[in-house]
Design an enzyme around this catalytic site. Structure first.
Site, mmCIF file in Angstrom:
data_model
loop_
_atom_site.group_PDB
_atom_site.id
_atom_site.type_symbol
_atom_site.label_atom_id
_atom_site.label_comp_id
_atom_site.label_asym_id
_atom_site.label_seq_id
_atom_site.Cartn_x
_atom_site.Cartn_y
_atom_site.Cartn_z
ATOM 1 N N LYS A 108 42.822 19.105 -12.491
ATOM 2 C CA LYS A 108 43.008 19.992 -13.648
ATOM 3 C C LYS A 108 41.763 20.822 -13.935
ATOM 4 O O LYS A 108 41.840 21.899 -14.516
ATOM 5 C CB LYS A 108 43.352 19.182 -14.907
ATOM 6 C CG LYS A 108 44.515 18.230 -14.784
ATOM 7 C CD LYS A 108 45.837 18.955 -14.573
ATOM 8 C CE LYS A 108 47.041 18.084 -14.856
ATOM 9 N NZ LYS A 108 47.241 16.996 -13.915
HETATM 10 C C1 LIG Z 1 48.411 16.446 -13.382
HETATM 11 C C2 LIG Z 1 48.250 15.599 -12.194
HETATM 12 C C3 LIG Z 1 49.219 15.565 -11.175
HETATM 13 C C4 LIG Z 1 50.504 16.327 -11.270
HETATM 14 O O1 LIG Z 1 50.314 17.717 -11.213
HETATM 15 P P1 LIG Z 1 51.434 18.691 -11.761
HETATM 16 O O2 LIG Z 1 50.839 20.043 -11.694
HETATM 17 O O3 LIG Z 1 51.682 18.261 -13.185
HETATM 18 O O4 LIG Z 1 52.630 18.518 -10.915
HETATM 19 C C5 LIG Z 1 48.958 14.794 -10.051
HETATM 20 N N1 LIG Z 1 47.844 14.064 -9.954
HETATM 21 C C6 LIG Z 1 46.907 14.063 -10.910
HETATM 22 C C7 LIG Z 1 45.702 13.220 -10.735
HETATM 23 C C8 LIG Z 1 47.061 14.836 -12.062
HETATM 24 O O5 LIG Z 1 46.130 14.831 -13.014
#
Ligand SMILES: *Cc1c(COP(=O)(O)O)cnc(C)c1O
Length: 492
Positions: A108
């Site tokens: 993120k």
């Molecule tokens: C948010 C997240 C995901 C999923 O990603 P999306 O964009 O919501 O599909 C997978 N792994 C981790 C560690 C995340 O923080």
């Protein structure tokens, strides 16, 4: 570039407006009017650039009304430890794209270190002087990344809601101890979907709107429903491809696969956007955990949330309502906003919808889906560590396990990149357990043990967490989210 809404194609806004608004007023998501193409000349130019320059080049194709983008990406990606998105070749035809070298150690960060600049810059372009209140519903990682990205950014405030029992200890600690004068964190009883639905409702609540206006505030979102959050993610698909090309792993124009551990469908949708822009992609492989609603959808065309919600060791993927799927449905339907709106209404009312025929064929042409259960995830971490010494987190392990299943199913020999979305330290208990270590009671001991038995350095921002003061300890019911927001506004 103009943007329209998935639920009303009469709507037309600029890129900066889309970023400032976050969500279209009738509840739809902003989508670009068309997909800009990255040509082979573009690829040649991108090839020599560093990550920040590459990102700026890709993002500028969409946010062409935003000045200083290059400066913003430089500033955002300076906060990463070394190369922001390193690619490691794991074996024959297989590489891992590590996306967790940012300040909060999850993927993120790639978007949320940049979003504050995109938002502040867009506000200037649009001529908005009001404060922006960012509301975030998080399954764990978005919340912390948004807090770090926006803390003490002038003209913004952030309130984060997370499911009280739905995140790892470390994730909880990261949020409870957050610093900054413009941030606030609150736990919500229930799961992520409850929190996300309640937060979405606040966005369209008339009373909230009025109160915000009277205090010169506007709401925005840091979830991947915001285009400004989605578009930075498109860049690393291109960047990974170029790195592999430069490293001689693939040939120019060669198609590759990406395996994406998926929750809200933002990350994998960014891969789909990259493909629409001309990146040579064979398959986008959607990996789910026990919450396998997307596996069923991609395999059968039926999206059905009537199933039990499982708490897993990969909590950032414990999601039954994947918001960004709406953007894909819009494309699959040939950009039919009425049909998309109808399906979203069906989802809200009945918890399900279905696609078939050409739409389903198109979906399956580009996507493959499978899921991994808890035991498979744990085994995957242990086996890879034993064989290679490479340590991965639970989300990445879901993806790698699904890749094994894909190979067994298809015998496809296409070069494949597995997206690694979190540092193993964020899910330290599950990871220690998977490699056969006894999990110490205290978080500090657990972190130290993982550092001792692996070659991966423990980042200081995680090792210091157990010693920091817990600033935010409130827990509320999902029905209290609106009042919580109103209270926050009243105090400003
Ligand atoms: C948010 C997240 C995901 C999923 O990603 P999306 O964009 O919501 O599909 C997978 N792994 C981790 C560690 C995340 O923080």
């Amino acid at each position: 570039m103009k943007f329209t809404s998935t639920r009303n194609d009469k709507i037309e806004v600029t890129g900066c407006e889309a970023v400032v608004k976050g969500l279209s007023e009738e509840g739809g998501l902003f989508v670009p009017a068309f997909f800009p193409v990255i040509t082979s000349e573009d690829m040649a130019r991108l090839s020599d650039m560093d990550y920040a320059e590459r990102a700026s080049f890709i993002i500028a194709k969409y946010l062409d009304d935003l000045p200083d983008l290059n400066k913003y990406t430089q500033k955002a990606y300076e906060r990463f430890d070394g190369d922001p998105t390193p690619v490691t070749v794991l074996g024959e035809g297989l590489a891992i794209l590590e996306l967790w070298h940012g300040p909060t150690h999850a993927f993120k960060d790639v978007a949320l270190t940049l979003l504050p600049y995109l938002l502040t810059g867009s506000k200037k372009v649009v001529g908005k002087s009001e404060r922006t209140l960012i509301l975030v519903a998080t399954s764990g990682d978005t919340g912390k990344a948004a807090l770090e990205g926006f803390k003490d950014v002038e003209g913004t405030d952030v309130i984060v809601f997370y499911p009280s029992d739905g995140v790892s200890n470390l994730q909880k600690l990261q949020m409870m101890t957050q610093s900054g004068d413009n941030v606030c964190v609150c736990a919500v009883t229930g799961n992520f979907d409850d929190a996300q639905s309640a937060v979405k409702k606040v966005f369209t609540d008339e009373q909230v709107k009025e109160r915000l206006k009277s205090k010169n505030f506007a709401l925005s979102s840091a979830n991947s429903i915001n285009f400004g959050r989605l578009v930075p993610q498109v860049a690393y698909y291109f960047s990974a491809y170029l790195d592999l090309l430069n490293g001689g792993e693939i040939k120019e124009g060669e198609k590759i696969n990406f395996v994406v551990p998926t929750g809200n469908f933002g990350n994998i949708l960014a891969g789909y956007y990259a493909m629409k822009m001309g990146l040579p992609v064979n398959k986008l492989i959607c990996a789910s955990n026990d919450n396998n609603v997307l596996t069923e959808f991609i395999q059968t065309g039926r999206y059905d949330t009537h199933r039990s919600f499982h708490k897993t060791s990969s909590p950032s993927m414990d999601i039954l309502i994947s918001s960004n799927l709406e953007r894909l449905l819009f494309e699959l339907s040939g950009r039919d906003c009425e049909l998309t709106a109808k399906r979203m209404e069906s989802l809200a009312k009945t918890g399900a919808y279905e696609i078939e025929g050409d739409e389903l064929s198109l979906l399956q042409k580009h996507f493959y889906a499978e899921w991994a259960d808890e035991e498979e995830v744990s085994d995957e971490i242990g086996e890879l560590f034993d064989e290679t010494g490479y340590i991965m987190d639970t989300h990445t392990a879901v993806a790698l396990n699904v890749y094994d299943k894909y190979i067994a199913d298809t015998d496809d020999e296409t070069f494949t990149v597995v997206l690694s979305t979190a540092s193993p330290y964020k899910f330290v208990s599950a990871v220690l357990d998977a490699i056969g270590e006894k999990v110490p009671k205290s978080d500090a001991d657990a972190l130290a043990l993982l550092e001792e038995v692996t070659a991966l350095d423990l980042p200081r921002s995680l090792s210091e967490l157990p010693t920091l003061k817990k600033r935010f300890t409130s827990v509320i019911d999902k029905d209290e989210i609106k009042d919580f927001v109103l209270d926050y506004i009243a105090k400003q």
